[in-house]
Scaffold this motif. Structure first.
Motif: not given
Length: 334
Positions: A87-101
């Motif tokens: 699922a992580g592979y799938v979310f890596s290309v379909i979800l917007p990138a999210l970063t936190i400090p």
């Protein structure tokens, strides 16, 4: 009329699930390839199919052994974590990138999405959680294998798995035992298609575990320890749910993704004709399979599903003027 409604719900649910997995794999194949998720160095090498088939055999033996001796807790954890990883592979290309400090520039969207899948499966494995996880996992797995297997290796793998599935269901029947055990694990390797609004997979799995345990105790007393874990229902269609192995949706979808990546054909409605033919062939095989399953007997799915996908793919590819050698992927191997 009530039975007809249940049949209609079961057929519609299965068809929808298969279509979403196949079109999802088709949509993910390009992004996965661009992201470098190909798992082998040479996707045209037929040895990849032999290796993967061997892995399936070994995994099946291990799972049957663990189920036979009641050592399934670790197996469930491994399967749940695998679901989260894919699922992580799938979310890596379909979800917007999210970063936190705290994590710098690392995209944590795949981790958050995968963790949500794992949490749902561990703490509330109801049928819709199972099916949603299976849907994401199925699309991802089919796309990952599709970009890692060229046309000929993909065809070789599908044929080998179809033969194996037939032997394991009609011959040794160990696949029936595996299916019963997997249901108790409550993991997304089994797609649950309810036919009533009140159905609860959590309750059904618990009842199944108690039933199998009682049957095994009785059988052990009568026959020295051997049991038959296949469960079939004869007569009218009165089941609250039907079950389909996730592999039945994933395996033919591998050819869909592979055809999209490794063979260029004209498009129809924005979709390449060859993978579209594989989808049509798979669905034809699915409807034949469902007709047989709804009669109340277990059947091997992959001979019909893989066979339909291969036939549909070949007809579509050849109809575009592609040579048989190219359609079979042999020109890329030799």
């Amino acid at each position: 009329m009530h039975q007809r409604a249940r049949v209609a719900v079961a057929v519609l649910g299965a068809a929808t699930f298969f279509l979403v997995v196949q079109f999802g794999a088709l949509a993910l194949a390009g992004p996965f390839e661009a992201a470098g998720y190909q798992s082998v160095e040479d996707p045209q090498n037929p040895a990849n199919s032999v290796l993967y088939f061997g892995v399936i055999l070994v995994a099946t033996v291990i799972m049957l052994g663990l189920m036979r001796y009641g050592r399934t807790t670790g197996l469930r954890v491994v399967l749940v974590l695998t679901s989260g990883l894919i699922a992580g592979y799938v979310f890596s290309v379909i979800l917007p990138a999210l970063t936190i400090p705290a994590f710098g520039s690392t995209n944590i969207s795949p981790w958050v999405g995968g963790a949500a899948i794992v949490a749902g499966l561990l703490f509330y494995p109801e049928w819709w959680v199972i099916d949603l996880s299976a849907l994401i996992m199925g699309m991802g797995a089919a796309a990952l294998f599709g970009i890692s297997f060229g046309i000929f290796p993909a065809l070789l793998l599908l044929v080998a798995l179809a033969v194996y599935d037939a032997i394991s269901v009609y011959g040794t029947k160990h696949m029936l035992t595996l299916a019963s055990g997997v249901m108790e694990l409550r993991v997304p390797v089994l797609v649950v298609l309810p036919t009533t609004l009140s159905y609860s997979f959590i309750d059904d799995a618990a009842d199944m575990a108690e039933s199998v345990g009682a049957d095994e105790d009785e059988t052990n007393r009568d026959s020295g320890g051997e049991s038959d874990d296949s469960h079939t229902e004869e007569g009218g269609f009165d089941r609250d749910a039907i079950f389909i192995g996730l592999g039945d949706a994933v395996m033919p979808s591998i050819l869909v993704a592979s055809a999209a990546v490794f063979l260029e054909t004209p498009t129809l409605l924005g979709i390449q004709v060859a993978p579209l033919g594989a989808i049509v062939g798979t669905m034809a095989g699915l409807f034949v399979l469902l007709k047989m399953v709804l009669e109340g007997r277990p059947h091997a799915g992959l001979p019909l599903l893989n066979g339909g996908a291969i036939l549909g793919y070949l007809v579509a590819a050849l109809a575009t003027g592609t040579s048989l050698l190219t359609a079979l992927g042999l020109d890329a191997v030799f």
